[in-house]
Motif scaffolding. Sequence first.
Motif, PDB file in Angstrom:
ATOM      1  N   THR A 190       0.830  -1.200   0.000  1.00 13.05           N
ATOM      2  CA  THR A 190       0.000   0.000   0.000  1.00 13.05           C
ATOM      3  C   THR A 190       0.867   1.253   0.000  1.00 13.05           C
ATOM      4  O   THR A 190       2.066   1.207   0.305  1.00 13.05           O
ATOM      5  N   PHE A 191       0.244   2.377  -0.329  1.00 12.59           N
ATOM      6  CA  PHE A 191       0.901   3.676  -0.225  1.00 12.59           C
ATOM      7  C   PHE A 191      -0.169   4.728   0.045  1.00 12.59           C
ATOM      8  O   PHE A 191      -1.365   4.485  -0.160  1.00 12.59           O
ATOM      9  N   ILE A 192       0.260   5.881   0.524  1.00 11.54           N
ATOM     10  CA  ILE A 192      -0.668   6.984   0.773  1.00 11.54           C
ATOM     11  C   ILE A 192      -0.339   8.137  -0.174  1.00 11.54           C
ATOM     12  O   ILE A 192       0.809   8.353  -0.547  1.00 11.54           O
ATOM     13  N   SER A 193      -1.382   8.850  -0.565  1.00 11.83           N
ATOM     14  CA  SER A 193      -1.239  10.098  -1.319  1.00 11.83           C
ATOM     15  C   SER A 193      -1.952  11.180  -0.527  1.00 11.83           C
ATOM     16  O   SER A 193      -3.057  10.971  -0.019  1.00 11.83           O
ATOM     17  N   THR A 194      -1.327  12.342  -0.436  1.00 17.54           N
ATOM     18  CA  THR A 194      -1.802  13.398   0.462  1.00 17.54           C
ATOM     19  C   THR A 194      -2.027  14.685  -0.301  1.00 17.54           C
ATOM     20  O   THR A 194      -1.172  15.117  -1.087  1.00 17.54           O
ATOM     21  N   ASP A 195      -3.193  15.311  -0.064  1.00 20.02           N
ATOM     22  CA  ASP A 195      -3.411  16.663  -0.576  1.00 20.02           C
ATOM     23  C   ASP A 195      -3.644  17.602   0.600  1.00 20.02           C
ATOM     24  O   ASP A 195      -3.383  17.251   1.750  1.00 20.02           O
ATOM     25  N   ASP A 196      -4.120  18.799   0.328  1.00 19.06           N
ATOM     26  CA  ASP A 196      -4.235  19.811   1.379  1.00 19.06           C
ATOM     27  C   ASP A 196      -5.170  19.414   2.514  1.00 19.06           C
ATOM     28  O   ASP A 196      -4.971  19.837   3.655  1.00 19.06           O
ATOM     29  N   LEU A 197      -6.192  18.607   2.215  1.00 14.71           N
ATOM     30  CA  LEU A 197      -7.205  18.313   3.233  1.00 14.71           C
ATOM     31  C   LEU A 197      -7.441  16.831   3.478  1.00 14.71           C
ATOM     32  O   LEU A 197      -8.115  16.475   4.443  1.00 14.71           O
ATOM     33  N   ARG A 198      -6.902  15.969   2.622  1.00  8.06           N
ATOM     34  CA  ARG A 198      -7.200  14.539   2.766  1.00  8.06           C
ATOM     35  C   ARG A 198      -5.962  13.689   2.519  1.00  8.06           C
ATOM     36  O   ARG A 198      -5.056  14.065   1.784  1.00  8.06           O
ATOM     37  N   ILE A 199      -5.983  12.509   3.152  1.00 11.21           N
ATOM     38  CA  ILE A 199      -4.970  11.484   2.912  1.00 11.21           C
ATOM     39  C   ILE A 199      -5.689  10.219   2.474  1.00 11.21           C
ATOM     40  O   ILE A 199      -6.615   9.751   3.158  1.00 11.21           O
ATOM     41  N   ASN A 200      -5.283   9.667   1.334  1.00 13.82           N
ATOM     42  CA  ASN A 200      -5.903   8.454   0.802  1.00 13.82           C
ATOM     43  C   ASN A 200      -4.924   7.292   0.847  1.00 13.82           C
ATOM     44  O   ASN A 200      -3.727   7.459   0.579  1.00 13.82           O
ATOM     45  N   LEU A 201      -5.458   6.113   1.170  1.00 11.34           N
ATOM     46  CA  LEU A 201      -4.681   4.874   1.217  1.00 11.34           C
ATOM     47  C   LEU A 201      -5.018   4.035  -0.011  1.00 11.34           C
ATOM     48  O   LEU A 201      -6.182   3.741  -0.278  1.00 11.34           O
ATOM     49  N   TRP A 202      -3.971   3.648  -0.761  1.00  7.80           N
ATOM     50  CA  TRP A 202      -4.141   2.867  -1.982  1.00  7.80           C
ATOM     51  C   TRP A 202      -3.484   1.499  -1.838  1.00  7.80           C
ATOM     52  O   TRP A 202      -2.489   1.353  -1.138  1.00  7.80           O
ATOM     53  N   ASN A 203      -4.032   0.511  -2.540  1.00  6.71           N
ATOM     54  CA  ASN A 203      -3.345  -0.748  -2.749  1.00  6.71           C
ATOM     55  C   ASN A 203      -2.633  -0.664  -4.097  1.00  6.71           C
ATOM     56  O   ASN A 203      -3.210  -0.195  -5.082  1.00  6.71           O
ATOM     57  N   LEU A 204      -1.384  -1.105  -4.156  1.00  2.58           N
ATOM     58  CA  LEU A 204      -0.610  -0.985  -5.378  1.00  2.58           C
ATOM     59  C   LEU A 204      -1.192  -1.785  -6.542  1.00  2.58           C
ATOM     60  O   LEU A 204      -0.864  -1.536  -7.704  1.00  2.58           O
ATOM     61  N   GLU A 205      -2.074  -2.743  -6.238  1.00  2.00           N
ATOM     62  CA  GLU A 205      -2.669  -3.565  -7.289  1.00  2.00           C
ATOM     63  C   GLU A 205      -4.046  -3.066  -7.723  1.00  2.00           C
ATOM     64  O   GLU A 205      -4.599  -3.567  -8.702  1.00  2.00           O
ATOM     65  N   ILE A 206      -4.606  -2.106  -7.003  1.00  2.00           N
ATOM     66  CA  ILE A 206      -5.985  -1.663  -7.269  1.00  2.00           C
ATOM     67  C   ILE A 206      -5.981  -0.176  -7.598  1.00  2.00           C
ATOM     68  O   ILE A 206      -5.537   0.651  -6.796  1.00  2.00           O
ATOM     69  N   THR A 207      -6.486   0.174  -8.769  1.00  2.00           N
ATOM     70  CA  THR A 207      -6.441   1.570  -9.218  1.00  2.00           C
ATOM     71  C   THR A 207      -7.793   2.266  -9.194  1.00  2.00           C
ATOM     72  O   THR A 207      -7.849   3.492  -9.269  1.00  2.00           O
ATOM     73  N   ASP A 208      -8.891   1.513  -9.089  1.00  2.00           N
ATOM     74  CA  ASP A 208     -10.207   2.135  -9.237  1.00  2.00           C
ATOM     75  C   ASP A 208     -10.811   2.598  -7.917  1.00  2.00           C
ATOM     76  O   ASP A 208     -11.904   3.153  -7.888  1.00  2.00           O
ATOM     77  N   ARG A 209     -10.119   2.369  -6.803  1.00  2.00           N
ATOM     78  CA  ARG A 209     -10.654   2.857  -5.524  1.00  2.00           C
ATOM     79  C   ARG A 209      -9.522   3.003  -4.505  1.00  2.00           C
ATOM     80  O   ARG A 209      -8.510   2.326  -4.562  1.00  2.00           O
ATOM     81  N   SER A 210      -9.746   3.936  -3.606  1.00  2.00           N
ATOM     82  CA  SER A 210      -8.828   4.148  -2.487  1.00  2.00           C
ATOM     83  C   SER A 210      -9.652   4.387  -1.236  1.00  2.00           C
ATOM     84  O   SER A 210     -10.865   4.610  -1.301  1.00  2.00           O
ATOM     85  N   PHE A 211      -8.999   4.345  -0.084  1.00  2.00           N
ATOM     86  CA  PHE A 211      -9.683   4.551   1.190  1.00  2.00           C
ATOM     87  C   PHE A 211      -9.218   5.875   1.801  1.00  2.00           C
ATOM     88  O   PHE A 211      -8.024   6.108   1.960  1.00  2.00           O
ATOM     89  N   ASN A 212     -10.162   6.708   2.134  1.00  2.00           N
ATOM     90  CA  ASN A 212      -9.844   7.981   2.768  1.00  2.00           C
ATOM     91  C   ASN A 212      -9.590   7.738   4.255  1.00  2.00           C
ATOM     92  O   ASN A 212     -10.488   7.313   4.979  1.00  2.00           O
ATOM     93  N   ILE A 213      -8.355   7.995   4.710  1.00  2.00           N
ATOM     94  CA  ILE A 213      -8.016   7.710   6.109  1.00  2.00           C
ATOM     95  C   ILE A 213      -7.866   8.973   6.950  1.00  2.00           C
ATOM     96  O   ILE A 213      -7.875   8.901   8.176  1.00  2.00           O
ATOM     97  N   VAL A 214      -7.720  10.130   6.310  1.00  2.00           N
ATOM     98  CA  VAL A 214      -7.710  11.405   7.031  1.00  2.00           C
ATOM     99  C   VAL A 214      -8.487  12.416   6.201  1.00  2.00           C
ATOM    100  O   VAL A 214      -8.265  12.535   4.993  1.00  2.00           O
ATOM    101  N   ASP A 215      -9.394  13.127   6.864  1.00  2.00           N
ATOM    102  CA  ASP A 215     -10.178  14.161   6.189  1.00  2.00           C
ATOM    103  C   ASP A 215     -10.380  15.310   7.169  1.00  2.00           C
ATOM    104  O   ASP A 215     -11.123  15.182   8.142  1.00  2.00           O
ATOM    105  N   ILE A 216      -9.694  16.429   6.930  1.00  2.00           N
ATOM    106  CA  ILE A 216      -9.819  17.571   7.835  1.00  2.00           C
ATOM    107  C   ILE A 216     -10.662  18.694   7.229  1.00  2.00           C
ATOM    108  O   ILE A 216     -10.690  19.805   7.757  1.00  2.00           O
TER     109      ILE A 216
END
Length: 446
Positions: A190-216
């Motif tokens: 897995t890896f995370i991608s971060t923007d100004d207000l949210r952090i998303n968790l991705w699986n390296l094998e799955i591109t069509d969905r991610s999990f939002n783990i931080v939302d401020i």
Amino acid sequence: MKCFSRYLPYLFRPPSTILSSTCHTEADIISTVEFNSSGELLATGDKGGRVVVFQREQESKSQPQRRGEYNVYSTFQSHEPEFDYLKSLEIEEKINKIKWLPQQNAAYFLLSTNDKTVKLWKISERDKRPEGYNLKDEDGRIRDPSTITSLRVPVLQPMDLMVEATARRVFSNAHTYHINSISVNSDLQTFISTDDLRINLWNLEITDRSFNIVDIKPGNMEELTEVITSAEFHPQQCHTFAYSSSKGSIRLCDMRQAALCDRHCKYFEEPEDPSTRSFFSEIISSISDVKFSHNGRYLMTRDYLTVKVWDLQMENKPLETYQVHDYLRGKLCSLYENDCIFDKFECVWNGSDSVIMTGSYNNFFRMFDRNTKRDVTLEASRENSKPRAILKPRKVCVGGKRRKDEISVDSLDFSKKILHTTWHPHENIIAVAATNNLYIFQDKVN
């Protein structure tokens, strides 16, 4: 100072930059630089969406001094400019971050991201090509099956070495705001991608969905008081990550506690001294980069004027604070007017976590030895970086009589800045990006 004052400089530039450093385009400016886990490869990304990968020269008995040199290994276009028709916004091709995945076979994998899209790239070598197909000729044209009278067994023929870069995954449509950082998990899945207000968790094998783990993001955007500036996974604990904010705080989160990590498990912030508060206090306290130490015990953060080292067991104040360019404190007004006060400097550990490095203005970069508490200022420039030369420490004169080897704070060039740096994971080899030039310095070889 043995570790700092003796570096051998090498100067590299992206292949597209064939003119002098004064004649470059905006697309040539290097926007990120990163060693892979072995240090054999070094990748740079630029504002033109290109990724240039350098490979370390193999050791030769006849020329042992060339061991530290890096040569261009592969160049490819990672991102193209796009246009969001729903929001009428242009999406720049600029590469914001590059992160290598640990090597598990003959190929190399890296993640690169622009403002909206993360891509997984495979870099592989090919020195053989198949020949002798039955259904197509040597030019690749399909043959008429009726003309085939016998079957051939295809064979592999040697060819000139070719390095190929192919996009294996594209992770998109998950960020409303600009991505500022990505981080690969120690589980290698897995890896995370971060923007100004949210952090998303991705699986390296799955591109069509991610999990939002931080939302401020607040219900009313007028109530927004801070944004996320950077995030990184713990190097050993796959459930732990940290993210920094524009208010100068760091939150440590544990993904085992809840699916949505809005509640942190640790909160690191240094109380502000009321006597030093000014109009610029909140701006210069914004954290531009956060990095775990390799052993996972410490966090390092960079704000505008300082680098701080935090012990994960002590939340109320930093363990160490290093002044990067405190002589600029009296020039914050002019730095605010020319927008330099919003520059985002990165910081990096050496392989043993004993030395830290970060950039400054006038193409200066700073190193701090955590054990001896000594520091040094070095300059990355074409004028003083002749091959095999020894870098001389630089000093900035704040006021009074200036010595011959010092430079006045009023003479600093704020258009020349080192924002992006990286350190070889095992050796004293560093890479610093200065506009469109990449400098690689190596500890002195006797």
